[in-house]
Every structure is written in C-alpha cells, then in structure tokens.
Design a protein around this motif. Structure first.
Motif, mmCIF file in Angstrom:
data_model
loop_
_atom_site.group_PDB
_atom_site.id
_atom_site.type_symbol
_atom_site.label_atom_id
_atom_site.label_comp_id
_atom_site.label_asym_id
_atom_site.label_seq_id
_atom_site.Cartn_x
_atom_site.Cartn_y
_atom_site.Cartn_z
ATOM 1 N N ASN A 302 0.823 -1.647 -0.629
ATOM 2 C CA ASN A 302 -0.127 0.265 -0.320
ATOM 3 C C ASN A 302 0.290 1.314 0.173
ATOM 4 N N VAL A 303 1.724 0.998 0.897
ATOM 5 C CA VAL A 303 2.597 2.271 0.646
ATOM 6 C C VAL A 303 3.690 2.854 -0.461
ATOM 7 N N SER A 304 3.823 1.482 -0.692
ATOM 8 C CA SER A 304 4.569 1.278 -2.938
ATOM 9 C C SER A 304 3.387 2.717 -3.225
ATOM 10 N N ASN A 305 2.196 1.818 -3.555
ATOM 11 C CA ASN A 305 1.529 2.307 -4.472
ATOM 12 C C ASN A 305 1.181 3.937 -4.314
ATOM 13 N N LEU A 306 1.649 4.050 -2.561
ATOM 14 C CA LEU A 306 0.603 5.703 -2.245
ATOM 15 C C LEU A 306 2.304 6.427 -2.553
ATOM 16 N N VAL A 307 3.532 6.233 -2.571
ATOM 17 C CA VAL A 307 4.600 6.770 -3.589
ATOM 18 C C VAL A 307 4.197 7.063 -5.026
ATOM 19 N N TYR A 308 3.953 5.525 -5.889
ATOM 20 C CA TYR A 308 3.903 6.242 -7.046
ATOM 21 C C TYR A 308 2.641 7.135 -7.561
ATOM 22 N N GLY A 309 1.750 7.013 -7.143
ATOM 23 C CA GLY A 309 0.249 7.903 -6.984
ATOM 24 C C GLY A 309 1.021 9.647 -6.691
ATOM 25 N N TYR A 310 1.095 9.604 -5.308
ATOM 26 C CA TYR A 310 1.946 11.229 -5.257
ATOM 27 C C TYR A 310 3.149 11.126 -6.509
ATOM 28 N N ASN A 311 3.943 10.102 -6.862
ATOM 29 C CA ASN A 311 4.722 11.246 -7.977
ATOM 30 C C ASN A 311 4.560 11.175 -8.992
ATOM 31 N N SER A 312 3.420 10.236 -9.027
ATOM 32 C CA SER A 312 2.592 10.735 -10.554
ATOM 33 C C SER A 312 1.774 12.279 -10.786
ATOM 34 N N PHE A 313 1.404 12.410 -9.685
ATOM 35 C CA PHE A 313 0.817 13.643 -9.372
ATOM 36 C C PHE A 313 1.849 14.851 -9.224
ATOM 37 N N VAL A 314 2.809 14.677 -9.087
ATOM 38 C CA VAL A 314 4.168 15.506 -8.900
ATOM 39 C C VAL A 314 4.776 15.972 -10.643
ATOM 40 N N ARG A 315 4.852 14.886 -10.946
ATOM 41 C CA ARG A 315 5.112 15.199 -12.559
ATOM 42 C C ARG A 315 4.602 15.346 -12.976
ATOM 43 N N ALA A 316 3.169 15.538 -13.107
ATOM 44 C CA ALA A 316 2.052 15.303 -13.846
ATOM 45 C C ALA A 316 2.291 17.134 -14.190
ATOM 46 N N ALA A 317 2.242 17.714 -12.290
ATOM 47 C CA ALA A 317 2.324 18.933 -12.478
ATOM 48 C C ALA A 317 3.361 19.733 -12.902
ATOM 49 N N ALA A 318 4.393 18.998 -13.177
ATOM 50 C CA ALA A 318 5.618 19.431 -12.950
ATOM 51 C C ALA A 318 6.014 19.572 -15.135
ATOM 52 N N GLU A 319 4.977 18.996 -15.807
ATOM 53 C CA GLU A 319 5.326 18.893 -17.007
ATOM 54 C C GLU A 319 4.652 20.422 -17.616
#
Length: 435
Positions: A302-319
C-alpha cells in the motif's frame, strides 16, 4: 432540447479532450460529502477576490488536467483502504504463487480479510473474444461497388445497430475499409474495428468484440448482415464482414479441483478476490495458489502504491512548468508537505529526490515497522497520507488557484457575500467553445 444537446456536446468534449479517464467506485459520494463540498464552495466564493484569468486553450487544459490528476491521487489513496483515518492504508493485499497463470487482488472487507481462505486454480483454457476477419482485397484498387448510400446491421447484446455510409466513385478498398473501421469503433457498441494488411498489398477489415465468452444458448457475440437493412446492401458480402475467423469461448479452470467456467478472464471469487487469468497451465496439475499476504506485506504494498500515486501527481504538475509557471507553486506545496515529515519518513525507509518525488525501500520499511513497538511510525505514515489527501481535495475544489490570473479588486471586508465567481470560471471554460 437545444440545451440538452449542447450540454451533451460539452460533456463529450470534456471527456475526450481533457479527461479521457474512466470513473471508479471511488467517484461516488454520500449526500453528506456533497453537502460539505457545497459549503466549501460557498465559503471559497465569498472570500475570493476578483481576477482576470488567462482563458487560452492551454490554460483550460491545464486547469482541467490538474483537477483530474488530483482526483486520480485521491482515488489512489481511497483504494488503499479508504479515506477514513482509522482505515487508511489498511487494505489487504493478495498474492499469487504463479503470476503466469493467474493474479488476484483482494476486494473484501479489511476487517474480514484474516478469515479469507486461500485456494488453488488450474487454468485449462482462456476466454477468447469473437474475431471477424474480412476478405483480403487489393488495397489500392478501386472498390467494386457502385456509388450510393449503403448500410448494414450489427447485432450485439440483443440490440441491433444500423450503420449508414456513402460510397464515392473512385474510392479505393483501403479507403473504404478505414472509413468503416472508424465508423464502427467510434460508435463504442462493444466492437472494435481496424484494417489489417498482408505482405501482398491486400487489406482486410477486422472486427473484434471487446467482450469475451458466450452467453448460454448462443454461439456468437455479434453478427453482421445487410439482408434487411434500410439502404443499399452488398458491402457485407464484398468486404466479408460476416466471416467469423475465431469463435468466442469461455474460460475453463479448476478451482481446488472443481471444474468451473467464466465468460471472461477476469472474475470474482466469493466477493473477496478479483482474479485475472493470464495463461494456461503448462502441465496437468500445475496451479497458482491465491491467498492473502501478511498485514506487513500488505502495508508495504500500500505504501509503495501511495508513493507511486504521489510521484505521478508531481510529475504531471511538473509537465506544465514551462507553459504555466504557477504550477511550481503546487509542486512547492507538495514538497512542503513531504518535507514536514522528512525526518520521520527517512527513519522508515523513505528517501527524497531532487525533483520533489519520493522513493521507499521496502525492506527498510518492513524492518522499521517490525521494530516500532509504540506504533508511532505507522501513525506518521497515516498523518502524511492524510495531509496529501487534504491537498488533493483543495486542488479539486479550486484548480483555478494555480492558473495565471491578474488581481482586479478585493471584496469589501465585512460586507462580502457568496458569489459563484470562482467556480463559474472553471466550469465556464468548458462552455467557451459552444457559446
């Protein structure tokens, strides 16, 4: 009727242009949740100054995309046990001893997860979809059909759809096949169409059902004919659309030795496991054991999936940093949340990257939780997750906060009142092309 038609067009424009994502069970809301959102909007509108917003197409795509990415992160958190603080990150995780045969996820209640039994599954046949492969025709040659308005009927799920189209003089076989492929696929009735070309320069119109398996008493999923159609007939026979090259079939498997069938390669067992069949057992007796991981393994996943979702959100904003510099504000806010918990998170296996993203070492995380007798480290994870959840709710409520805008005037202190200004700017962007 005009209003409904325009609204339908706007909604489709929104889905296809800005948010081509599917909805999930986490997109439903209770009345109390909707009421809280309403009150939050009223408060936001009451206190918001007046702005002139950048109304370009790029800004619209940025705002809507930002809201959808926030929704996706919220749904990721919800899928890991729920949004209630007592259940957060408490989802049970399933394991498979042989992923080449089958994989599974646990969909039962977290409280009842310890009682869910394991089982063995042996796959003897996978479910298949229906494939109609049309006649191979010289791709560049002129279609041997007289110009006119043609039609054919496609029957699927006890419904009949008529497709009408014009054949123009001089149109090639490939052009006709590609046009019909788009016509069928865009209808989204459960059949996808594409054009297949062989090494001899011949092309064929291929129809494939999105569903697999067979209903009882039927030997097909869809059927194509133009015998009783309203316009000119002849294209079904000419293109060979009614030739079934692969019959649909059900999946067959043994569940703890008992023979079972399913119309799809994905199904549920006892309302507890969502199982996906990936391959056929290579030898008789070869099985995959499906069961529940330990609580610690489930939490780590669950924590790994949380980190993946968090990073996906940050990458999307950085685009959007180059075209919308204010997206940097959101990245800084997310970074501020994680930095607030940095010391505690690093103690349990987290690491912080220069681009604002996170990483977690699974082994270090497990060891830290095992040695955490006071459960304070687990509380840190939940507090961090809760902070992210609050931020996603804020972004979803007011994505216009991060759009380029110019302040015009503040409202009169003490005498302001609720207005639909901020929310109407967001929803109004979707209607700009239709007004």
């Amino acid at each position: 009727m005009t209003y409904n038609t325009s609204l339908h067009a706007v909604y489709n424009h929104y889905l296809t242009t800005y948010a081509p994502k599917t909805t999930t069970q986490y997109d439903t809301h209770k009345k109390s949740e909707l009421r809280n959102i309403y009150h939050s909007i009223v408060k936001l509108n009451k206190e918001s100054p007046l702005y002139i917003l950048d109304s370009s197409n790029e800004s619209r795509a940025f705002a809507v995309g930002l809201k959808e990415n926030a929704r996706a992160l919220r749904n990721t958190i919800a899928s890991l046990g729920g949004l209630d603080e007592t259940e957060m990150l408490g989802k049970k995780a399933a394991y498979s001893s042989n992923p080449d045969i089958a994989t599974a996820s646990y969909i039962g209640e977290s409280s009842a997860g310890s009682a869910a039994p394991s089982f063995n599954i042996e796959v003897t046949a996978l479910a298949s979809s229906q494939l109609n492969l049309g006649a191979f025709l010289p791709a560049s040659e002129k279609a041997d059909l007289a110009p006119g308005t043609y039609s054919f009927d496609l029957n699927i799920n006890d419904l009949s759809y008529e497709f009408q189209y014009n054949i123009r003089g001089g149109e090639s076989n490939r052009d006709l096949q590609e046009r019909l492929a788009r016509l069928i696929s865009n209808a989204e009735i459960g059949v996808n169409a594409d054009v297949f070309e062989d090494d001899k320069g011949r092309s064929s119109l291929r129809l494939t059902s999105t569903a697999s398996g067979l209903k009882e008493g039927k030997d097909y999923i869809f059927r194509v004919s133009d015998e009783n159609t309203s316009k000119l007939s002849g294209t079904v026979d000419y293109l060979g659309l009614d030739f079934i090259s692969r019959q649909p079939s059900n999946a067959r498997f043994l569940l703890d030795g008992e023979p079972r069938t399913a119309s799809s390669n994905r199904f549920t067992i006892d309302k507890a496991f969502d199982v996906t069949l990936n391959g056929i057992s290579s030898a008789e007796g070869e099985t995959a054991e499906i069961g529940l991981k330990t609580d610690l393994d489930s939490l780590t996943e669950n924590v790994s999936n949380l980190v993946y979702g968090y990073n996906s959100f940050v990458r999307a904003a950085a685009e959007y940093l180059d075209s919308h510099p204010r997206s940097g504000k959101l990245i800084n806010e997310m970074s501020h949340i994680s930095r607030h918990y940095q010391a505690d998170l690093e103690e349990i296996g987290f690491s912080f990257e220069n681009n604002g993203q996170l990483a977690v070492n699974g082994d270090a995380f497990k060891n830290s939780i095992l040695n955490d007798e006071s459960r304070t480290r687990f509380s840190t994870i939940r507090d961090f997750t809760n902070s992210i959840l609050r931020k996603t709710n804020q972004v979803s409520l007011n994505p216009m906060e991060y759009v380029d805008k110019r302040l015009v005037a503040y409202k009169n202190p003490g005498h302001n009142f609720a207005t639909p200004y901020m929310t109407s700017n967001y929803s109004g962007m979707l209607f700009n092309s239709y007004c």
